[in-house]
Design a protein around this motif. Structure first.
Motif, mmCIF file in Angstrom:
data_model
loop_
_atom_site.group_PDB
_atom_site.id
_atom_site.type_symbol
_atom_site.label_atom_id
_atom_site.label_comp_id
_atom_site.label_asym_id
_atom_site.label_seq_id
_atom_site.Cartn_x
_atom_site.Cartn_y
_atom_site.Cartn_z
ATOM 1 N N LEU B 109 0.829 -1.204 0.000
ATOM 2 C CA LEU B 109 0.000 0.000 0.000
ATOM 3 C C LEU B 109 0.857 1.245 0.000
ATOM 4 O O LEU B 109 0.645 2.169 -0.777
ATOM 5 C CB LEU B 109 -0.909 0.003 1.233
ATOM 6 C CG LEU B 109 -2.366 -0.391 1.034
ATOM 7 C CD1 LEU B 109 -3.068 -0.429 2.382
ATOM 8 C CD2 LEU B 109 -3.053 0.605 0.099
ATOM 9 N N GLN B 112 2.594 1.814 -3.316
ATOM 10 C CA GLN B 112 1.743 2.300 -4.411
ATOM 11 C C GLN B 112 1.547 3.813 -4.339
ATOM 12 O O GLN B 112 1.407 4.481 -5.354
ATOM 13 C CB GLN B 112 0.363 1.620 -4.324
ATOM 14 C CG GLN B 112 0.369 0.238 -4.927
ATOM 15 C CD GLN B 112 -0.831 -0.567 -4.462
ATOM 16 O OE1 GLN B 112 -1.818 -0.010 -3.987
ATOM 17 N NE2 GLN B 112 -0.710 -1.868 -4.593
ATOM 18 N N GLN B 113 1.551 4.348 -3.127
ATOM 19 C CA GLN B 113 1.260 5.787 -2.988
ATOM 20 C C GLN B 113 2.515 6.641 -3.035
ATOM 21 O O GLN B 113 2.441 7.856 -2.956
ATOM 22 C CB GLN B 113 0.547 6.028 -1.660
ATOM 23 C CG GLN B 113 -0.820 5.402 -1.630
ATOM 24 C CD GLN B 113 -1.355 5.324 -0.237
ATOM 25 O OE1 GLN B 113 -0.925 6.068 0.633
ATOM 26 N NE2 GLN B 113 -2.285 4.406 -0.030
ATOM 27 N N PRO B 115 5.206 8.977 -4.033
ATOM 28 C CA PRO B 115 5.369 9.895 -5.174
ATOM 29 C C PRO B 115 6.763 9.724 -5.793
ATOM 30 O O PRO B 115 7.673 9.224 -5.117
ATOM 31 C CB PRO B 115 5.216 11.259 -4.531
ATOM 32 C CG PRO B 115 5.583 11.067 -3.097
ATOM 33 C CD PRO B 115 5.340 9.648 -2.739
ATOM 34 N N HIS B 129 7.195 5.725 3.371
ATOM 35 C CA HIS B 129 6.105 5.189 2.544
ATOM 36 C C HIS B 129 5.415 4.024 3.234
ATOM 37 O O HIS B 129 4.204 3.951 3.294
ATOM 38 C CB HIS B 129 6.650 4.729 1.188
ATOM 39 C CG HIS B 129 7.259 5.839 0.393
ATOM 40 N ND1 HIS B 129 6.644 7.067 0.215
ATOM 41 C CD2 HIS B 129 8.424 5.922 -0.287
ATOM 42 C CE1 HIS B 129 7.409 7.843 -0.516
ATOM 43 N NE2 HIS B 129 8.509 7.167 -0.839
ATOM 44 N N LYS B 132 3.175 4.908 5.990
ATOM 45 C CA LYS B 132 1.841 5.293 5.536
ATOM 46 C C LYS B 132 0.963 4.063 5.336
ATOM 47 O O LYS B 132 -0.203 4.031 5.706
ATOM 48 C CB LYS B 132 1.962 6.054 4.204
ATOM 49 C CG LYS B 132 2.276 7.504 4.354
ATOM 50 C CD LYS B 132 1.717 8.234 3.130
ATOM 51 C CE LYS B 132 1.475 9.722 3.352
ATOM 52 N NZ LYS B 132 2.579 10.449 4.009
ATOM 53 N N GLY B 133 1.588 3.070 4.719
ATOM 54 C CA GLY B 133 0.878 1.808 4.477
ATOM 55 C C GLY B 133 0.395 1.187 5.779
ATOM 56 O O GLY B 133 -0.755 0.762 5.901
ATOM 57 N N GLN B 136 -2.534 3.039 7.084
ATOM 58 C CA GLN B 136 -3.765 2.769 6.334
ATOM 59 C C GLN B 136 -4.332 1.399 6.675
ATOM 60 O O GLN B 136 -5.543 1.237 6.852
ATOM 61 C CB GLN B 136 -3.488 2.861 4.825
ATOM 62 C CG GLN B 136 -3.454 4.309 4.376
ATOM 63 C CD GLN B 136 -3.094 4.426 2.906
ATOM 64 O OE1 GLN B 136 -3.385 3.529 2.125
ATOM 65 N NE2 GLN B 136 -2.469 5.527 2.541
ATOM 66 N N ASP B 193 4.684 16.670 4.594
ATOM 67 C CA ASP B 193 4.142 15.359 4.925
ATOM 68 C C ASP B 193 5.003 14.683 5.986
ATOM 69 O O ASP B 193 4.520 14.168 7.004
ATOM 70 C CB ASP B 193 4.116 14.527 3.633
ATOM 71 C CG ASP B 193 3.346 13.231 3.811
ATOM 72 O OD1 ASP B 193 2.771 13.055 4.899
ATOM 73 O OD2 ASP B 193 3.343 12.408 2.864
#
Lengths: 495, 940
Positions: B109, B112-113, B115, B129, B132-133, B136, B193
C-alpha cells in the motif's frame, strides 16, 4: 437339476473370487439336515425309530424372509416320505460396530410324513418356534452363536392321536477365509399317543416317550496341495493348488421304544447312535508360480513357496532373503492375503476418470502403486495394525516379534481371551515382554501359533525374520484350517 | 510490466519451489513418517540483525529477543534496541500490523502511494512510505478509529505555524537548484508530509491508546458493567478516555497489560519499546493463526548429523506435546549450483543463539511459517508436574477429567489429544477410565500428557481364567490313577489326575478305567499354570478302530484325500480273511502314513500303486478313514504268542522265539485303539505280522490281546468273581461260605477257579444287583439285606416271597461279583452283583465244568435275551492260555448277571450294550440246554 448345479457352482465361484466376511454359512434345513450339490438328507424320529430321508431342498433367502422347500424326501426301505414347506421371517439389528443380531420367527409351516401308511401332519398353527442368533464380526473371522426352541404337534392319520416333539437347538460357528464351520445341536423330546383302530378288539392305545439328539456340522474347508509336474523338462517344477469343498455330517443318538410292525410297543428300548456324511465335489484353483532362487533346500521352502503362491509374500525380484527382517508392509500384506481382507478400489470411479486423479490413499508413504497398498489399508482399517505418526505406515520398517503376534491375535479376534491381571507367559524372558503384547503372546503360545516351547526365550523386541514370519503365518493358516475346526466339530460331535 | 515486488515474489516462490525439489529427492520421507521442517533460510542473518548490545540488563530481555526474532520489532539503531525509549504511535501500530500478518499488504500500500522522486532528491524514505501503508492498514482493519486518527492528526494553529516554519527552513536548501515551481511544490509537500507525520504519528503513544489498539487487533469485545473486574482497583481510572475504558479492561483481563503499580494504571503515560516487546509477545500468541504461523512445542528426542550431497545437515527429532513427531533440518541445502543456509534463532536460558545451542532433551517451543520453515525456537524450562489421586468425572467429549488428589484437592484437567492413557500398563482410551479409579497423571503445560490408571489386583486372581477354559487335546500315551501322559502336538506332556478330576464321555460321567491308552482326550484346566486336570473328556467310540485291512493300493486321490484299496483282506483272530468288497475307498485325512519307519505323504503313495499296505481303519461319521497306514515290505509271517523279551533302546522284541524290530510305522493295536509302540510289554499276548525284508524281520502290525478285564485297573480297583455259598447275611454285609464239606469257596484267578480259605465278609449295598437265576428273577436288594423289616406281602412273586420268608438262600450257592478297591493299604470289597444258584451246589471235588470266555459283543436279541459274541476266545485251563474259537457264539443271558462298566443292568437294558464292546463271560456247562452264562462283564 443342471440349472441348480450351475447355480451352486456359480455361488461357489463367487465365494472363491471375493470371499466376503458377511457370508455366513447356513445349515440347510434349520432342523438338522445336510446337503451337497445334489442331495439333501435328514433323520426323523417321530415314528419311533430313526429314519434317514433323502431328497432335495431349495432355500431362498430374501433377507427378511427365508423359504425352505423340501421335495421328495423319502426312505424307500422304511416306506416313508416327507414333504415340508417353511417360511421364516428374519429381523436383523446391528450395533454399528462388529455385532449383529438376528431374530427368526416361523411364518408358514406345512409338513406331512407318510410312514408305513400312517400319516403325520402339522402346520404353523401347531408349531410355535423361534430362533435368535448373534454374529461377532472380527477382522479375520466372524463368530456366531444362536439358539432356537420349538414345540411341534403332529396329528396321526388326522384323528388317531398326536405326536408332540419338543426341540431345543443351539448353533455355534465361525466363518473365515480358510473355512467355516456351523455346528448345530438339537435335542428332541417326543411324546407319542395313538389309538390304533382294530377291527378285532375295538382298538388299542399306544403311547411312548423318546429322546433324540442330533448334531449337525456343516463345514467349508480350504486346503492346499503342492502338485509337482511329472515331466522334468518344464519351465516350473510344480505349483500349489487350492481345493475348497464342503463336508456335512449328521451324528445322532437316540433312546426310543421298540416298535413292532403293527405300531405296538415292545419290551426294552432301542438306543444307539449313528452318523452319515455328505461331501460336495471339490472346487480347485491353481495358484501362481513364484520363481525364487534363494530358497531351494531351505527348511521352510515349502511354506515360503505356499505363501508366495498365495501372493501373501510378494518379492519384487527373484530373491527372498529368508533370514532378513520382515517389513511392516510385507507383514500387513501377508496377513491381509491370508485373512482375505483387501481394500477394494471403487471400480466405477476408476473407469470413468481414467488417470484423471490419483486414487486417494490413507498413508502418504504407501502410494496407490504400492502392491501392498490395498492390504496395508485394509489391515489398518480393520484395526489389526496401527499407523505410525501422522498419515504414515512406515511400510519399510521392520516389525518386531511382539508386534507381529499382537497383529495375528487381533486379526482372529481373540484379544480378550487372555487371563486377567498379572501372569507369566512362561518364556524365560517373560519380564521383558511388554504389557501390551503379553496377552497376545500367551494366547498365541496356547493356540500353538508360535514355534518352540515356553522354556525358550521369546525376544519380543527383536525384528521378525522372514522365516519366522512364514512359520507364524503358516501356523495361522493351519490353525484356521484344522485346529479351530476341531474345537467346533469334534468337540461337539465326539466328546 | 511487472512491479519489482511482483518480480521478487515470483523469484521467491521459484526459490521455495526449487527448495522443495531437492528436499523431496532427499527423501527424508523414506526415513521418517513425520512432518519435516527446515530452518529459516538466512536465519543466521536474522540472528545477527537482532543481537542488541543495550538490553543485557533490561528486565524485558527475553521478550525483546522474542519479538525481534519473530520479526515484530526491529532495531532502533545499529545493534541497539533502545528498550527504554518511548514507543511512537506509528511503531506501535506497525508492530500490531506485523503481528496480524499484514506487513506485506501494508508495505505494498505504501509503495503504491509513493510519489516519484524529484531529480534524485530523496525526502521520503521507504520507511516513510511503508509507514503510511501501516497506518492505512491499521485504519482499514479498525485498529485505529477515524476519530482517533482525526484527533491525532488534528494540529493546533501554533503547531501548524511551527510546522510551516520548519518547512520553509528545509526548502531553503533547494532554492538555488534549478527546479521548476511544480517540482518545488512537490518537494514542499513531501517535506510537510514528513514533518507532519513526525509531529502526529511519530509522537509517543499513551498506555490507554496502546491498550485500545491491541484490544481491537485482537478483536476483543469491550467489557462493561459487571464484567469490569480489574479496572476498579486503579485510582486513576477516571483519567481513562471513556471509549477506551472497556477495551483497557479487556486487555487487563487478558493479562497483556497490568497497572504501573497496584493502584495506578497511568493511562496517559507513554509506552516504552521494552514494554511493547513484552506486550506484543503475548498479543502475537493470539494472532498466530491470523499471521499464518504454527506454534508447536515438544521435547527434542534426538539430534543427528546427516550428510547429503556433500553438505552437512542437522536433523532434530521432536516429540511434540500432542505426541506427534516432527523433524527440523538445518544446515546447508544445495540445489544444483545454488547453495542456501538454513537455521533459526533460538532463545535458551535468556540467551539468543542458533540451533546449535539445542541439546537432546530440551523442551522447545517453535514457530513455523507458511513455507514450512522454523523461524524461531525457545527453550523453556517446562514444568512437569505429577498428580496422584482418584478419578471423579470423565468428560470424553471435551477430553476433560476431574480428579481428587490424596490431599482431597480437586483438579479439573484437560488432556492432550494424544495423551498416553494406560490401565495396569495396557493401552486404553479415556472412555475406559472408571469413576473412582486410582490414577497417576503427568501434566505438561497444565495439560495431561500421561494417565496411568490402576485397577486393584487380587493376588489370588493373577492369571485368572474362567475355570475349564485352558484346554489340551491329545492321545493318551500312558495313564495311571494319578497321571495321564498325552501326545500333544508331537510332544509328550504329563498332567495330574486328582480326586477332583471329573471324567466325562458324551456328557456322561465315566470311570477312570474306561480311559484306555490310545484314546483321544481333552483335558480342561481351571488355571493357567496348574498341572491338575479339572475335567477329562474322552472321545467316544468314533475313533475306535473298525478293522485292520491289508490290500493293494489302486488309486490315490490327493484332492479328496482318498485311497482306494483292492484285493482287500481283513485281519480277524490272527487270520487274514478276504473282505466282502473288491475295492474299498478310505479317507486319508491324517498324516500317519508310513513306509518303514519314515512318514510319507499321500503324494508319495501315488507312486506306490499295486504295493500292499496294512491299514488301521476307523469310522469317521459313517465313512471309513485311515488311522494309520504302513506299506508292506517283503514277505510276511504271522505269529501269536507272548512277548518273551523286549528292548526299547534297540526296538527289538522276541515273540514265539522270533526276533522282530518294531518302529514308528508299526501299527500297534490294543483295545481297538491305536497305541504307541512303547505300550508293548513283556508277557503280553500278541499277534504279530512280521515282514521279512533284506534279512530283517520288521513287525508291521502288532495286536495286543486283551485279557485284563479281571486285572487291576488304573484306578486301583479290580473285579473279582467268587463262587461260594451265602453263609450269613446281616446289615449291608454278607459272609462267603464253603461250597461243601471238602470244598472251600473259589476265586476266579488268572481265569481259573482257585480254592480259597479264610473268612471273607463282603459289603452289600442298595445298589447290589441280586438275582435268582433259578427263578430268573431279580430280588430287590432291600428285601435281601435284612429280611427282618420286610413285610413279605410286598413281594408279588409267590415263590420268591416264600424263599425270602424261609431264609431259603442261606447256605445256597452263588456267584459273587466283587469290586476290590485299595485305599491306603486297606481293601474294600463290595458286592456289585450276586447271582444266586440254589440248585447248582457242588459237592466234593474240584469244579471243571465252569469256564471263561472272552469276546466282542455282536448282535443282541432283546426278545430272546441272547447276545452273540464274536471273536470268541476260550480259556484252556490245561495250557493256561486263551484259544481262539473259530465261530461266533450265542449266549443266553436269562440266568446271567450283566455288568456294564461296573454297573449291573437288567434284561430290559440289554440295548445299552454296544457292539464290539469287550465281554468276559463265566459259563457253566449244561448238558441239556447248552452253556449257561452266569456272569457277563462288559466294558465299553
Amino acid at each position: 437339476m443342471k440349472k441348480r448345479t450351475t447355480q451352486i457352482l456359480l455361488m461357489f465361484l463367487l465365494i472363491l473370487s471375493f470371499i466376503t466376511q458377511s457370508y455366513a454359512l447356513e445349515i440347510p434345513g434349520y432342523e438338522g439336515g445336510i446337503q451337497n450339490q445334489t442331495t439333501y438328507k435328514e433323520v426323523i424320529f417321530i415314528t419311533g425309530e430313526p429314519i434317514v430321508l433323502e431328497g432335495t431342498v431349495t432355500i431362498r433367502d430374501h433377507g427378511d424372509r427365508i423359504t425352505y422347500t423340501y421335495r421328495k424326501l423319502a426312505n424307500p426301505k422304511m416306506n416313508t416320505t416327507l414333504t415340508r414347506n417353511v417360511t421364516l421371517t428374519r429381523e436383523t439389528t446391528t450395533d454399528g460396530k462388529d455385532q449383529k443380531q438376528e431374530v427368526l420367527t416361523l411364518d408358514k409351516y406345512k409338513e406331512t410324513i407318510n410312514a408305513n401308511g400312517v400319516r403325520y401332519e402339522t402346520d404353523e398353527e401347531q408349531y410355535p418356534w423361534s430362533k435368535a442368533m448373534v454374529f461377532h464380526e472380527k477382522p479375520g473371522a466372524t463368530y456366531f452363536a444362536g439358539n432356537w426352541d420349538g414345540r411341534k404337534t403332529y396329528t396321526i392319520n388326522k384323528n388317531q392321536g398326536t405326536v408332540n416333539v419338543e426341540s431345543q437347538g443351539t448353533v455355534v460357528g465361525y466363518d473365515h477365509n480358510w473355512g467355516a464351520t456351523n455346528t448345530q445341536s438339537i435335542v428332541h423330546f417326543i411324546e407319542y399317543n395313538r389309538r390304533i383302530n382294530n377291527a378285532d378288539n375295538g382298538g388299542e392305545d399306544v403311547s411312548w416317550e423318546g429322546t433324540a439328539e442330533v448334531n449337525v456340522v456343516h463345514n467349508r474347508t480350504k486346503d492346499y496341495h503342492y502338485e509337482a509336474n511329472t515331466p522334468t523338462q518344464i519351465s516350473f517344477r510344480g505349483g500349489y493348488l487350492i481345493t475348497e469343498k464342503e463336508e456335512n455330517i449328521v451324528k445322532y443318538s437316540y433312546d426310543l421304544p421298540r416298535v413292532a410292525e403293527d405300531g405296538s410297543v415292545l419290551r426294552g428300548r432301542n438306543s444307539s447312535s449313528s452318523s452319515f456324511t455328505l461331501d460336495t465335489n471339490p472346487i480347485n484353483k491353481r495358484l501362481s508360480i513364484p520363481t525364487l532362487t534363494d530358497i531351494s533346500g531351505h527348511a521352510a521352502e515349502k511354506d515360503i513357496l505356499l505363501l508366495a503362491s498365495l501372493e501373501a509374500l510378494y518379492p519384487s525380484g527373484s530373491n527372498f532373503g529368508p533370514s532378513l527382517p520382515m517389513s511392516r508392509g510385507e507383514f500387513a500384506r501377508a496377513l491381509g492375503v491370508i485373512l482375505g481382507i483387501e481394500k477394494q478400489q471403487e471400480e466405477t470411479t476408476r473407469r470413468r476418470t481414467i488417470q484423471a486423479q490419483e486414487p486417494s490413499t490413507l498413508f502418504v508413504d504407501v502410494p496407490a502403486v504400492d502392491p501392498n497398498q490395498p492390504y496395508i489399508e485394509a489391515v489398518f482399517e480393520k484395526g489389526i495394525m496401527k499407523g505410525i505418526g501422522q498419515d504414515h505406515f512406515m511400510p519399510n520398517q521392520s516389525i518386531t516379534k511382539a508386534e507381529a503376534v499382537v497383529a495375528i491375535i487381533k486379526a482372529i479376534g481373540f484379544e480378550n481371551l487372555a487371563p486377567i491381571q498379572q501372569y507369566s507367559t512362561g518364556y524365560r524372558d517373560d519380564p521383558s515382554i511388554p504389557l501390551w503384547a503379553r496377552d497376545a503372546i500367551y494366547l498365541a503360545t496356547e493356540l500353538e501359533l508360535l514355534e518352540g516351547n515356553t522354556n525358550d526365550y521369546f525376544q519380543p523386541n527383536r525384528a521378525l525374520t522372514k522365516t519366522e514370519a512364514v512359520d507364524m503365518l503358516t501356523r495361522l493358516i493351519n490353525y484356521l484350517q484344522k485346529d479351530i475346526r476341531y474345537d467346533y466339530r469334534e468337540r461337539i460331535l465326539n466328546y | 510490466m511487472l512491479s519489482p515486488y511482483k518480480k521478487i515474489s515470483i523469484v521467491l516462490i521459484t526459490i521455495i519451489l526449487l527448495q522443495l525439489i531437492p528436499y523431496q529427492a532427499f527423501g527424508l520421507e523414506a526415513l521418517t513418517p513425520h512432518p519435516t521442517y527446515n530452518g529459516l533460510e538466512n536465519g543466521e542473518k536474522l540472528y545477527q540483525n537482532i543481537q542488541f548490545n543495550d538490553i543485557e540488563n533490561h528486565w524485558g530481555k527475553t521478550a525483546i529477543q522474542e519479538a525481534a526474532a519473530l520479526s515484530l520489532m526491529t532495531a532502533a539503531a545499529n545493534q541497539q534496541f533502545q528498550p527504554n525509549n518511548s514507543l511512537s504511535r506509528l511503531e506501535g501500530l506497525t508492530t500490531l500490523v506485523k503481528a496480524m500478518g499484514l506487513e506485506e499488504e501494508a508495505q505494498r500500500l505504501g509503495e503504491q502511494q509513493a510519489p516519484a522522486n524529484q531529480r534524485n532528491i530523496v525526502i521520503l524514505s521507504t520507511a516513510d512510505h511503508w509507514g503510511k501503508g501501516y497506518l492505512q492498514v491499521a485504519l482499514q482493519n479498525g485498529i485505529v478509529t477515524p476519530q482517533e486518527a482525526n484527533q491525532i492528526t488534528n494540529l493546533t494553529p501554533q503547531q501548524i505555524e511551527n510546522l510551516q516554519e520548519q518547512v520553509d527552513d528545509r526548502m531553503t536548501a533547494y532554492e538555488d537548484r534549478d527546479l521548476t515551481p511544480a517540482e518545488l511544490t512537490n518537494l514542499q509537500n513531501q517535506i510537510r508530509d514528513q514533518l507532519e507525520t513526525r509531529a502526529t504519528w511519530g509522537q509517543p503513544v499513551s498506555r490507554q491508546q496502546m491498550a485500545a489498539w491491541m484490544a481491537r487487533a485482537l478483536n476483543l469485545e469491550g467489557l462493561y458493567a459487571n464484567n469490569m473486574l480489574k479496572i476498579n482497583q486503579f485510582n486513576d481510572r477516571t483519567q481513562i478516555d471513556t471509549e477506551k475504558l472497556p477495551l483497557v479492561e479487556a486487555i487487563l483481563q487478558k493479562e497483556i497489560m497490568s497497572g504501573t503499580s497496584d493502584t495506578n494504571f497511568s493511562p496517559r503515560q507513554s509506552v516504552t519499546r521494552g514494554e511493547m516487546a513484552r506486550m506484543i509477545t503475548k498479543v502475537q500468541e493470539e494472532l498466530l493463526e491470523t499471521r499464518g504461523l504454527i506454534k508447536k512445542e515438544g521435547e527434542i528426542l534426538s539430534i543427528e548429523d546427516l550428510q547429503h550431497e556433500g553438505a552437512g545437515k542437522k536433523v532434530f527429532t521432536i516429540n511434540n506435546d500432542d505426541n506427534s513427531k516432527n523433524l527440523i533440518v538445518t544446515g546447508i541445502f544445495k540445489d544444483g549450483t545454488r547453495t542456501s543456509k538454513h537455521d533459526f534463532p533460538v532463545q535458551k536460558q535468556g540467551t539468543l543463539g542458533l540451533s546449535n545451542t539445542l541439546r537432546k532433551g530440551d523442551w522447545i517451543r517453535y514457530y513455523i511459517n507458511q513455507n514450512n520453515e522454523v523461524i524461531y525456537g525457545a527453550v523453556d524450562t517446562q514444568p512437569m508436574t505429577e498428580l496422584e489421586g482418584f478419578i471423579e468425572t470423565i468428560d470424553t467429549a471435551n477430553q476433560q477429567l476431574i480428579m481428587t488428589d490424596f490431599q482431597n484437592k480437586r483438579h479439573i484437567l484437560q488432556t492432550q489429544p494424544a495423551a498416553k492413557i494406560q490401565i495396569n500398563g495396557k493401552d486404553t482410551s479415556l472412555a475406559d477410565l472408571l469413576y473412582g479409579m486410582e490414577v497417576a497423571v503427568t501434566l505438561k503445560n497444565n495439560k495431561i500428557t500421561d494417565i496411568q490408571g490402576y485397577l486393584e489386583e487380587d493376588p489370588d486372581r493373577h492369571g485368572y481364567i474362567p475355570p475349564g477354559t485352558r484346554v489340551k487335546v491329545g492321545d493318551v500315551l500312558f495313564i495311571s490313577s494319578d497321571t495321564v501322559e498325552i501326545n500333544h502336538g508331537g510332544n509328550r506332556e504329563r498332567y495330574k489326575i486328582t480326586t477332583n478330576t471329573r471324567i466325562l464321555r458324551s456328557e456322561r460321567p465315566a470311570n477312570l478305567f474306561e480311559i484306555k491308552t490310545g484314546d483321544r482326550v481333552m483335558l480342561f484346566f481351571d488355571d493357567i499354570y496348574s498341572p491338575d486336570i479339572a475335567t477329562i473328556r474322552v472321545e467316544d467310540h468314533e475313533r475306535h478302530l473298525d478293522g485292520i485291512y491289508r490290500g493293494q493300493i489302486e488309486q490315490i486321490d490327493q484332492r479328496n484325500k482318498e485311497v482306494i484299496l483292492k484285493n482287500v483282506y481283513t485281519y480277524q483272530q490272527g487270520k487274514w480273511t478276504k473282505y466282502s468288497q473288491d475295492q474299498v475307498k478310505l479317507k486319508a485325512e491324517g498324516d500317519l502314513l508310513y513306509e518303514g519307519s519314515t512318514k510319507v505323504s499321500l503324494k508319495d503313495l501315488s507312486s506306490r500303486k499295486d504295493q500292499e499296505a496294512y491299514v488301521a481303519v476307523e469310522n469317521s461319521y459313517g465313512v471309513p478313514r485311515i488311522a494309520k497306514l504302513l506299506l508292506k515290505q517283503g514277505s510276511s509271517t504271522l505269529h501269536q504268542s507272548t512277548i518273551s523279551d523286549i528292548q526299547y533302546g534297540t526296538s527289538r522284541m522276541v515273540v514265539d522265539n522270533v526276533g522282530f524290530t518294531f518302529h514308528e510305522g508299526t501299527i500297534v493295536v490294543q483295545n481297538n485303539r491305536l497305541v504307541d509302540m512303547l505300550n508293548l510289554d513283556l508277557k503280553q499276548t500278541v499277534h504279530v505280522v512280521g515282514d521279512v525284508a533284506r534279512g530283517n524281520r520288521n513287525a508291521s502290525f502288532v495286536s495286543i490281546e486283551y485279557t485284563g478285564m479281571l486285572e487291576e485297573r488304573i484306578d486301583q480297583t479290580r473285579l473279582v468273581i467268587y463262587r461260594g455259598t451265602v453263609a450269613d447275611i446281616y446289615d449291608y454285609g454278607i459272609t462267603l461260605g464253603r461250597l461243601g464239606y471238602r470244598l472251600d469257596y473259589l476265586k476266579l484267578e488268572d481265569n481259573q477257579w482257585t480254592e480259597t480259605s479264610g473268612r471273607r465278609r463282603l459289603t452289600l449295598s442298595e445298589d447290589t444287583f441280586i438275582f435268582d437265576s433259578e427263578l430268573k428273577k431279580e430280588i430287590e436288594s432291600t428285601y435281601f439285606i435284612d429280611t427282618r423289616f420286610i413285610d413279605p406281602e410286598d413281594i408279588e412273586d409267590r415263590e420268591l416271597r416264600r424263599r425270602i420268608e424261609n431264609n431259603f438262600y442261606l447256605g445256597k450257592g452263588a456267584y459273587f461279583v466283587v469290586r476290590e478297591t485299595d485305599m491306603d493299604g486297606e481293601t474294600y470289597e463290595e458286592v456289585l452283583a450276586l447271582n444266586l444258584t440254589p440248585k447248582a451246589i457242588h459237592e466234593g471235588g474240584k469244579l471243571h465244568i465252569e469256564h471263561s470266555a472272552i469276546g466282542e459283543i455282536g448282535d443282541i436279541n432283546i426278545d430272546n435275551e441272547t447276545i452273540t459274541l464274536n471273536n470268541v476266545k476260550l480259556w484252556n485251563s490245561l495250557n493256561k492260555r486263551w484259544e481262539t474259537s473259530r465261530t461266533g457264539e450265542t449266549i443266553s443271558t436269562d440266568r446271567a448277571v450283566i455288568l456294564l462298566n461296573d454297573t449291573p443292568i437288567n434284561k430290559d437294558e440289554l440295548h445299552k450294550l454296544r457292539s464290539k464292546a469287550k465281554a468276559y463271560v463265566v459259563k457253566s456247562k449244561n448238558v441239556s440246554t447248552g452253556d449257561d452264562a452266569y456272569v457277563i462283564i462288559v466294558e465299553q
